[in-house]
Each structure stands twice: as structure tokens, then as C-alpha cells.
Design a protein around this motif. Structure first.
Motif, mmCIF file in Angstrom:
data_model
loop_
_atom_site.group_PDB
_atom_site.id
_atom_site.type_symbol
_atom_site.label_atom_id
_atom_site.label_comp_id
_atom_site.label_asym_id
_atom_site.label_seq_id
_atom_site.Cartn_x
_atom_site.Cartn_y
_atom_site.Cartn_z
ATOM 1 N N GLU A 35 -9.652 2.907 -9.532
ATOM 2 C CA GLU A 35 -8.522 3.596 -9.575
ATOM 3 C C GLU A 35 -9.238 4.851 -9.790
ATOM 4 O O GLU A 35 -10.639 5.590 -10.035
ATOM 5 C CB GLU A 35 -8.649 3.268 -11.341
ATOM 6 N N VAL A 36 -8.493 6.190 -8.740
ATOM 7 C CA VAL A 36 -9.338 7.304 -9.350
ATOM 8 C C VAL A 36 -7.899 8.368 -9.787
ATOM 9 O O VAL A 36 -6.647 8.079 -9.683
ATOM 10 C CB VAL A 36 -9.343 8.494 -7.741
ATOM 11 N N PRO A 37 -8.592 8.868 -11.024
ATOM 12 C CA PRO A 37 -7.598 9.689 -12.039
ATOM 13 C C PRO A 37 -7.198 10.885 -11.391
ATOM 14 O O PRO A 37 -7.403 11.675 -10.764
ATOM 15 C CB PRO A 37 -8.061 9.722 -13.235
ATOM 16 N N GLN A 38 -5.939 11.378 -11.714
ATOM 17 C CA GLN A 38 -5.239 12.365 -11.350
ATOM 18 C C GLN A 38 -5.460 13.507 -12.951
ATOM 19 O O GLN A 38 -5.015 14.499 -12.125
ATOM 20 C CB GLN A 38 -3.302 11.982 -11.163
ATOM 21 N N VAL A 86 -15.258 3.287 -9.746
ATOM 22 C CA VAL A 86 -14.991 2.416 -8.461
ATOM 23 C C VAL A 86 -14.569 2.040 -7.446
ATOM 24 O O VAL A 86 -13.207 1.803 -8.399
ATOM 25 C CB VAL A 86 -15.940 0.928 -9.287
ATOM 26 N N ASP A 87 -15.005 2.209 -6.131
ATOM 27 C CA ASP A 87 -13.821 1.929 -5.604
ATOM 28 C C ASP A 87 -14.821 1.287 -4.087
ATOM 29 O O ASP A 87 -16.212 1.409 -4.156
ATOM 30 C CB ASP A 87 -13.601 3.481 -4.950
ATOM 31 N N ARG A 105 0.493 -1.009 -12.693
ATOM 32 C CA ARG A 105 -1.011 -1.597 -11.400
ATOM 33 C C ARG A 105 -0.116 -2.663 -11.165
ATOM 34 O O ARG A 105 0.013 -3.341 -11.528
ATOM 35 C CB ARG A 105 -2.211 -1.115 -12.069
ATOM 36 N N TRP A 106 -1.324 -2.851 -9.814
ATOM 37 C CA TRP A 106 -0.261 -4.133 -9.319
ATOM 38 C C TRP A 106 -1.631 -4.336 -7.606
ATOM 39 O O TRP A 106 -2.412 -3.468 -7.033
ATOM 40 C CB TRP A 106 0.633 -4.119 -8.635
ATOM 41 N N PHE A 127 -5.080 -9.778 -3.309
ATOM 42 C CA PHE A 127 -5.613 -10.811 -4.237
ATOM 43 C C PHE A 127 -7.084 -9.309 -4.239
ATOM 44 O O PHE A 127 -8.336 -9.726 -3.331
ATOM 45 C CB PHE A 127 -6.851 -11.377 -4.300
ATOM 46 N N GLY A 128 -7.246 -8.647 -5.818
ATOM 47 C CA GLY A 128 -8.263 -7.837 -5.406
ATOM 48 C C GLY A 128 -8.359 -6.777 -5.302
ATOM 49 O O GLY A 128 -8.932 -5.694 -5.996
ATOM 50 N N GLU A 129 -7.286 -6.376 -4.464
ATOM 51 C CA GLU A 129 -6.899 -5.072 -4.028
ATOM 52 C C GLU A 129 -5.697 -3.946 -4.755
ATOM 53 O O GLU A 129 -4.360 -4.203 -4.448
ATOM 54 C CB GLU A 129 -6.616 -4.814 -2.211
ATOM 55 N N TRP A 130 -6.582 -3.396 -5.073
ATOM 56 C CA TRP A 130 -5.810 -2.869 -7.233
ATOM 57 C C TRP A 130 -4.620 -1.498 -6.216
ATOM 58 O O TRP A 130 -5.589 -0.421 -5.251
ATOM 59 C CB TRP A 130 -6.670 -2.227 -7.766
ATOM 60 N N LYS A 131 -3.723 -1.050 -6.468
ATOM 61 C CA LYS A 131 -2.828 0.095 -6.706
ATOM 62 C C LYS A 131 -2.313 0.344 -7.463
ATOM 63 O O LYS A 131 -1.865 -0.300 -8.726
ATOM 64 C CB LYS A 131 -1.830 0.147 -5.159
#
Length: 599
Positions: free
Chosen positions: A273-276, A286-287, A481-482, A486-490
């Protein structure tokens, strides 16, 4: 029959949406409560975190040897969960046998530290123990560790700590404090011990967790932080003991926000997650360099150097730290394409270190149409990811006078010409960017920057304004968020549930009157009718198709008769309105000879 199919589709859509919401709620609970704290008061404690702004994360363990493949079958998703029932479901005894084959002969701590240093990173955090319970160091507490259970018989945590110290980098350790899938009593672990006796979480905490955290905070000299993860329902009293132990053994170290119960020293955002918009307090994103954390044999979807820099500058520009992960292979080597991308991004950082290190958040509090901004006192660093075609960079609503503007890395040290147009600054640029990745313009101001953070439509470049910056009127705005795999968050912040009058409304500053092509980025089902308009002004609408994923669809031309501030709205008015999920609105200037006379 057609009505039955439509009903079935609606039921399945609602079920999928409910599953997404439930999945996000479950992950939020597992990751723990958010922590928002002030900048570290002690200049030594968390200094690299606070000023370095860029770090390396490493996920490496027994699971790396499998690379997401078990018995010839590939499991797509995050490989550090490979033994979990949501992946391959490997039994505990069978998983433990993997240690006998784990022989990472190509592991080289100095090479990994060199990769991090070349990338411009200031410290490294590595998995000392992940959810599988396998200690990647020589532990006296439990023999399920890399020194005792494998033929390799080395301590890579010690080697890495020494190499970091020699190179001037910091070191920190990831420790899964709640989940332990192989130790009796651990979270989601065996319920009985080797003798068949019931095991409790108390047993796990006293016999493994607490003493191992004592080990990693006493065996390797000064460390930067302990990165706890997925506290879930871990009782507060246990988290409190761990945090106190870390602070006692390592008074200059930080504790991650995922310790739980708000007891960490800073906030850790959701995975990937990178905030806008700017986030208060001390925090990290963390990416990972591709789609997975641990090594996966199939995953070649690497982030380009430009994408790494875009996400790094976004995190620094929002006031935070970016920790980017690599997943070494089972033999200990790092995939070459990850190294190459990190190195190219690192070369840029070494050219412009002042842009990243010791800088603060952008006064605009969000990205700008052409790029992003970091700040150091009265200096702004404009990171131009999209070079303007007409050679003019428009800087919106900067109220502070500019002393000088210069293009970093240019052969000539001459200042760039600039002027003011209303409250905007216009900087004259050479026809081509000087840097193939991201060009940087340094603006020195006469005093601390004052800006109006309102979103502004660039008169030359396309401008995308997220729904996150809209007000929802008779509609719902919320985070979604989805997982793609598995584990690849968008994730997005979207506006949805439009009722009869529901709409998303943006306050926008228009610098140049004229006509703009308007597109909407949305998802949904079937054909949807959208209306876009200006409060008190023109309205347009169009029917377009929809997709299950977010895509841009054209709506039409919208004209702003004068420069100034406008309220622009978008609303879904027909079709399967319940399925409509609005992500953003886009504006592209339309070049017309007599724009003011167009009807």
C-alpha cells in the motif's frame, strides 16, 4: 431464463463483494491496529528510519527452496505461506523434513548488503522467523533452526548483521510473534505437543516466542528495529512484554506498527500500500519488487526502475518510509532482474540523494499531474515523471516567492526561467528531460512553502483525480482492498452505492479556461450511464460498457468558461447502478482554435 441469469449474476456479485469486505476485515484484524505516533523524539532512536526513508525487506526461509512448487504443482501467491491450507497445505512433520535439504550455498551476506547499498537503501530487515516457525539463525531455544536442522550449519543473520555494520547500513529482524505453524501452542499451530499433551499459547510464548525475541535482540549487536507481524488476537499482555523486552535490550531500536494493540513505535500500512495523500506521524509502506514476497519460480513481473522510484518518491512525498522487499532463492542467490532494477533506481538516488534522504512531505499533500515533490526546509524538489510537451512546467497554487529554479544534473548551471501566472508558477524547461528516469527541478524559495493543496487541472498534461479526494454526496466513499493472487494486495478508495441523487464531488482549480476530454475510471457490470457536470454549469452524460476491473471510459467534452475553482461531479444514473464503483476522473485538454466560442 434471462431473469434467472440476471438474478444469479447479481447474487454472485454481492457474494464476491461481501467476500472482499470480509477478507479485508480479516487482514486488518490480523495485521493489527494502526499506530500513529510523532516523529522519534530521540535523534538516535529510529534515525535511519526517520531520515533514510528507504530500506530493504528480505523474505527468505525454507519456503524459498520450494519456490511455490510442491509435488510438481505450482501454487500462485505468497510463497512464505506455502505450508498453510490456503496454499499447499503441507503437514507439519512433512514441512519440517524440508530442513534436511536446505543448503543455501550461494548465500553471500556481503553481496546482499552491496545490493542494498547500491540501491540507495539505508538498512535491511530480514525474516529471522516467519509464520512457519523456522528460525533463520542459530537459536538455543528451539532446534528447528538453520544451524541445527540443515546441512548448511551457518548463521546468516549474524553474517548479515556483520556485513551491514561493515558497510554502514542498519540491520533489523522480522519475527512472527503470534503465528507459529510448527510449534505446539503457536498461533494456527499444533494443539498438542510431541507427547500428545494439550499445548496452549502460554506454552508457546514462554518457551519459544519471548526467549527467541530475547536472542535476536542480544546476539547481533545494535539493531534498528524488530518487525513483528500479524498479531491477530494475541493478548495485549504478551505484546507488552515483547515491546518492553526490545526496548530494554535495544533502547535505540524501533518496534513495528504490527506488534499489535497500538504498542508499536510507528504505523505500518497494509501490504503493498502506497498512500495517495500525506499521512501524519511516523510510518512505513512495505512493498515488493515483483508480486510475491518470498521467491516464486514463475514470478517475473518485476517493477521497473521508474516504477520503484515513483513509489519511493510517493512515500517520501507523503511523509513516510518505503521498505522494498527481495526474495532470495533457496540457494541464497538474489534474482538478477530484481538486482538490475534496484541498481538502476539506486543510480538515480545516488545522483540526487538530497531528494530522498532527510526530506519531508510535499506541501501539496498529494502527487501532481506531472510527478511529485519532496521538501527540505525552504527547498522543493520537483520530480518530473512526465515531461511536458510544450516545455512549460505548471506548478499550481504556490503562494511563496521563488528565489531560483534549476535543473539538477544539467550540464549548464544556469537557472531556469520562471514566472508567475495568478497563483501558479510556470517554469521554462529544455525540450527534453535530462534524466532518462526522472528529472529533478530544485526550487529555492524565499520562505517556507505555502500552497493551496486543492487538486488542480494541468493546462497541458492529462490530470487524474482520484475518488479518494472527492466528497460523497448521497453515496458511499470507502477503502476497498482485494487480492489478485493470494497475498498480492491491490486497493483503491472508491465511491459507490449511488442513490437517485448520489454523486462524487471534487473541488478543482482550473488554471486555463477551455475544453477538456473527461474520462471516468470505474468498474461495474453491463452498460452504465454516467453524468459529469459542473455545479451551476455544463452537464454531459454517456453510456459506456463496464468491466470487472477498473478501466477508463470516455464520457465527453466539458468546458470551463473561466479560470477559477469549480465543483465537478460524477454520478451513475442508469444501468446496474449498484455495481458501479468509481475510482477516478481524468481531464485532458482539447486544443481548439476558438475554444471560448465552442458550443
Amino acid at each position: 431464463m434471462r431473469n434467472f441469469v440476471l438474478l444469479l449474476v447479481a447474487v454472485l456479485t454481492v457474494a464476491a463483494q461481501n467476500a472482499t469486505v470480509q477478507g479485508q476485515q480479516a487482514m486488518d484484524q490480523m495485521w493489527g491496529e494502526s499506530v500513529v505516533k510523532l516523529r522519534a523524539e530521540n535523534a538516535r532512536r529510529g534515525q535511519l528510519f526517520d531520515e533514510g526513508n528507504y530500506a530493504m525487506f528480505i523474505h527468505w526461509g525454507l519456503y524459498s527452496m520450494l519456490g511455490n512448487q510442491v509435488d510438481g504443482k505450482t501454487y500462485y501467491g505468497i510463497g512464505e505461506w506455502i505450508m498453510n491450507p490456503r496454499m499447499a497445505g503441507i503437514p507439519v512433520d512433512e514441512y519440517k523434513q524440508l530442513a534436511k535439504r536446505f543448503n543455501p550455498v550461494d548465500f553471500d551476506a556481503k553481496k546482499i548488503v552491496a545490493i542494498a547499498k547500491d540501491a540507495g537503501m539505508k538498512y535491511i530487515v530480514i525474516t529471522a522467523k516467519h509464520h512457519d516457525g523456522f528460525a533463520m539463525y542459530d537459536s538455543d531455544v528451539c532446534d528447528f533452526n538453520i544451524a541445527d536442522a540443515t546441512p548448511w550449519n551457518r548463521d546468516p543473520m549474524g553474517e548479515l548483521a556483520d556485513a551491514c555494520r561493515d558497510a554502514g547500513l542498519g540491520i533489523g529482524f522480522y519475527y512472527s510473534h503470534n503465528q507459529d505453524w510448527t510449534f505446539p501452542g503457536g498461533g494456527n499451530g499444533p494443539k498438542v505437543d510431541d507427547q500428545g499433551k494439550p499445548a496452549t499459547f502460554d506454552d508457546y510464548f514462554a518457551n519459544k516466542c519471548l526467549p527467541q525475541v530475547n536472542e535476536i535482540t542480544t546476539k547481533y549487536g545494535p539493531i534498528e528495529l524488530v518487525w513483528f507481524d500479524t498479531p491477530g488476537k494475541m493478548p495485549k499482555k504478551y505484546v507488552q512484554q515483547l515491546v518492553e523486552l526490545v526496548h530494554k535490550n535495544q533502547p535505540n531500536a524501533l518496534v513495528s506498527g504490527r506488534a499489535g494493540h497500538g504498542l508499536g513505535d510507528y504505523q505500518t500500512l497494509g501490504d503493498m500500500e502506497v498512500p495517495q495523500e500525506n499521512v501524519p506521524g511516523m510510518w512505513e509502506s512495505v512493498d515488493t519488487t515483483n508480486d510475491s514476497w518470498a521467491y516464486a519460480w514463475y514470478d517475473e513481473n518485476w517493477k521497473s526502475p521508474k516504477e520503484i522510484l515513483k513509489r519511493l518518491v510517493a512515500c517520501v512525498g507523503r511523509g513516510g518510509t518505503y521498505m522494498l522487499n527481495i526474495g532470495p532463492k533457496g540457494d541464497g542467490s538474489v534474482p538478477g532482474r530484481a538486482v538490475a532494477s534496484l541498481k538502476a533506481a539506486g543510480d538515480w538516488i545516488h545522483r540526487y540523494p538530497q531528494v530522498i534522504y532527510g526530506t519531508d512531505a510535499s506541501p501539496w499533500q498529494h502527487a501532481l499531474p506531472w510527478g511529485d515533490v519532496t521538501r527540505k526546509d525552504n527547498t522543493l524538489f520537483l520530480c518530473v515523471f512526465r515531461w511536458p510537451d510544450d516545455g512549460r512546467l505548471y506548478v499550481p497554487n504556490l503562494m511563496t516567492s521563488i528565489q531560483s529554479a534549476r535543473l539538477l544534473g544539467a550540464e549548464s548551471s544556469d537557472s531556469l526561467p520562471f514566472r508567475s501566472e495568478q497563483d501558479w508558477a510556470v517554469i521554462e524547461l529544455p525540450p527534453r528531460p535530462v534524466d532518462p528516469l526522472v528529472s529533478v527541478i530544485q526550487l529555492d524559495l524565499e520562505s517556507p512553502p505555502e500552497v493551496d493543496p486543492i487538486w488542480a487541472i494541468d493546462p497541458v498534461q492529462g490530470t487524474e483525480v482520484l475518488a479518494e479526494f472527492a466528497e460523497a454526496d448521497h453515496a458511499v466513499k470507502e477503502k476497498r482492498r482485494w487480492m489478485e493472487k493470494f497475498g498480492e494486495w491491490k486497493g483503491v478508495v472508491h465511491v459507490h452505492d449511488f442513490d437517485g441523487d448520489g454523486r462524487a464531488v471534487w473541488k478543482l482549480d482550473v488554471h486555463r479556461a477551455g475544453t477538456y476530454q473527461v474520462d471516468l475510471v470505474y468498474s461495474g457490470t453491463g452498460r452504465l450511464v454516467w453524468q459529469v457536470g459542473i455545479d451551476g454549469g455544463e452537464r454531459i452524460q454517456n453510456q459506456q460498457n463496464a468491466s470487472h476491473n477498473y478501466q477508463a471510459f470516455p464520457i465527453g467534452w466539458l468546458s470551463f468558461p473561466d479560470p477559477g475553482t469549480y465543483s465537478v461531479f460524477a454520478r451513475c444514473i442508469d444501468g446496474d447502478v449498484e455495481s458501479a464503483s468509481l475510482k477516478s476522473i481524468q481531464f485532458d485538454p482539447v486544443e481548439l482554435m476558438n475554444d471560448a466560442n465552442q458550443e
